[in-house]
Write a protein that holds these residues in place. Structure first.
Motif, PDB file in Angstrom:
ATOM      1  N   ALA A  72      35.760  42.939  50.590  1.00 30.93           N
ATOM      2  CA  ALA A  72      35.408  41.988  51.519  1.00 30.93           C
ATOM      3  C   ALA A  72      36.576  41.394  52.071  1.00 30.93           C
ATOM      4  N   ALA A  73      37.560  41.217  51.435  1.00 24.92           N
ATOM      5  CA  ALA A  73      38.811  40.658  51.813  1.00 24.92           C
ATOM      6  C   ALA A  73      39.647  41.742  52.909  1.00 24.92           C
ATOM      7  N   GLY A  74      39.300  42.842  52.662  1.00 20.34           N
ATOM      8  CA  GLY A  74      39.906  43.880  53.388  1.00 20.34           C
ATOM      9  C   GLY A  74      41.398  43.978  53.347  1.00 20.34           C
ATOM     10  N   GLY A  75      41.735  44.969  53.755  1.00 24.08           N
ATOM     11  CA  GLY A  75      43.318  45.486  53.753  1.00 24.08           C
ATOM     12  C   GLY A  75      43.880  45.249  52.340  1.00 24.08           C
ATOM     13  N   GLY A  76      45.239  45.888  52.392  1.00 27.36           N
ATOM     14  CA  GLY A  76      45.915  45.641  51.057  1.00 27.36           C
ATOM     15  C   GLY A  76      45.316  46.537  49.828  1.00 27.36           C
ATOM     16  N   SER A  77      46.083  46.218  48.854  1.00 22.29           N
ATOM     17  CA  SER A  77      45.720  47.092  47.531  1.00 22.29           C
ATOM     18  C   SER A  77      44.207  46.301  47.007  1.00 22.29           C
ATOM     19  N   ARG A  78      43.476  47.282  46.770  1.00 23.79           N
ATOM     20  CA  ARG A  78      42.162  46.650  46.039  1.00 23.79           C
ATOM     21  C   ARG A  78      42.387  46.402  44.380  1.00 23.79           C
ATOM     22  N   LEU A  79      43.523  46.584  43.896  1.00 25.46           N
ATOM     23  CA  LEU A  79      43.876  46.238  42.584  1.00 25.46           C
ATOM     24  C   LEU A  79      44.288  44.883  42.636  1.00 25.46           C
ATOM     25  N   SER A  80      43.520  43.854  42.068  1.00 21.12           N
ATOM     26  CA  SER A  80      43.907  42.589  42.031  1.00 21.12           C
ATOM     27  C   SER A  80      44.553  42.134  40.473  1.00 21.12           C
ATOM     28  N   THR A  81      44.957  41.056  40.603  1.00 16.98           N
ATOM     29  CA  THR A  81      45.323  40.369  39.061  1.00 16.98           C
ATOM     30  C   THR A  81      43.926  40.037  38.269  1.00 16.98           C
ATOM     31  N   SER A  82      42.850  39.910  38.970  1.00 16.13           N
ATOM     32  CA  SER A  82      41.490  39.417  38.079  1.00 16.13           C
ATOM     33  C   SER A  82      40.990  41.042  37.796  1.00 16.13           C
ATOM     34  N   MET A  83      41.358  41.869  38.500  1.00 15.13           N
ATOM     35  CA  MET A  83      40.630  43.176  37.880  1.00 15.13           C
ATOM     36  C   MET A  83      41.392  43.592  36.863  1.00 15.13           C
ATOM     37  N   LEU A  84      42.881  43.476  36.833  1.00 17.56           N
ATOM     38  CA  LEU A  84      43.686  43.757  35.755  1.00 17.56           C
ATOM     39  C   LEU A  84      43.531  42.868  34.416  1.00 17.56           C
ATOM     40  N   LEU A  85      42.945  41.688  34.538  1.00 19.56           N
ATOM     41  CA  LEU A  85      42.786  40.922  33.679  1.00 19.56           C
ATOM     42  C   LEU A  85      41.314  41.340  33.059  1.00 19.56           C
ATOM     43  N   ALA A  86      40.434  41.757  33.890  1.00 21.79           N
ATOM     44  CA  ALA A  86      39.121  42.390  33.328  1.00 21.79           C
ATOM     45  C   ALA A  86      39.484  43.633  32.256  1.00 21.79           C
TER      46      ALA A  86
END
Length: 155
Positions: A72-86
């Motif tokens: 939904a945020a669009g653009g950039g990497s789809r891998l976020s800090t929150s995804m890494l924490l999960a």
């Protein structure tokens, strides 16, 4: 609908962290204070079995919610800090419960190269690490990426 998913994305990590802390501080010490050690161990083993499956479900759910938020945020990497924490929480669950529990059963029977106490210490460290990671996930989720619309969708 996007606001509902965003609210769930913010709420779930806090509830998950609360459940883990409740298990660590209340649910697992109580049986050892009131039951015979063998019976208490069986109760706690059941609690951790249920927690492992709950953590897997919540971890996968958080990955899906974070993926949706990143899309939904669009653009950039789809891998976020929150995804890494999960992903880290899922790893600690799999390693701590599904990896160590069979080894702990063998150690209780006198088999294997590690003692039950050593495996229990590693299991405790992995559970503690999972708590820290889920608390970090809850902290991250509490920081809004975009403001929620309290009035609902505009027409």
């Amino acid at each position: 609908m996007a606001d509902a998913a965003e609210r769930v994305r913010r709420l779930v990590p806090g509830l998950w962290a609360g459940a883990l802390l409740c298990i660590a501080l209340i649910a697992t010490p109580a049986p050892f204070a009131t039951l015979a050690t063998h019976d208490a161990g069986r109760v706690v083993a059941r609690i951790f079995a249920q927690e492992a499956y709950l953590s897997l479900a919540l971890g996968v759910g958080m990955l899906l919610l974070e993926r949706r938020a990143a899309s939904a945020a669009g653009g950039g990497s789809r891998l976020s800090t929150s995804m890494l924490l999960a992903l880290a929480a899922i790893f600690f669950t799999v390693a701590g419960y599904f990896g160590l529990q069979p080894m702990m059963a063998d150690a209780r029977a006198g088999q294997g190269s590690w003692t039950f106490g050593q495996l229990h210490a590693v299991s405790l460290a992995l559970f503690g690490a999972k708590i820290v990671v889920v608390l970090a996930l809850a902290w991250q989720a509490a920081t809004p990426r975009r403001p929620l619309n309290p009035a609902g969708p505009s027409s």
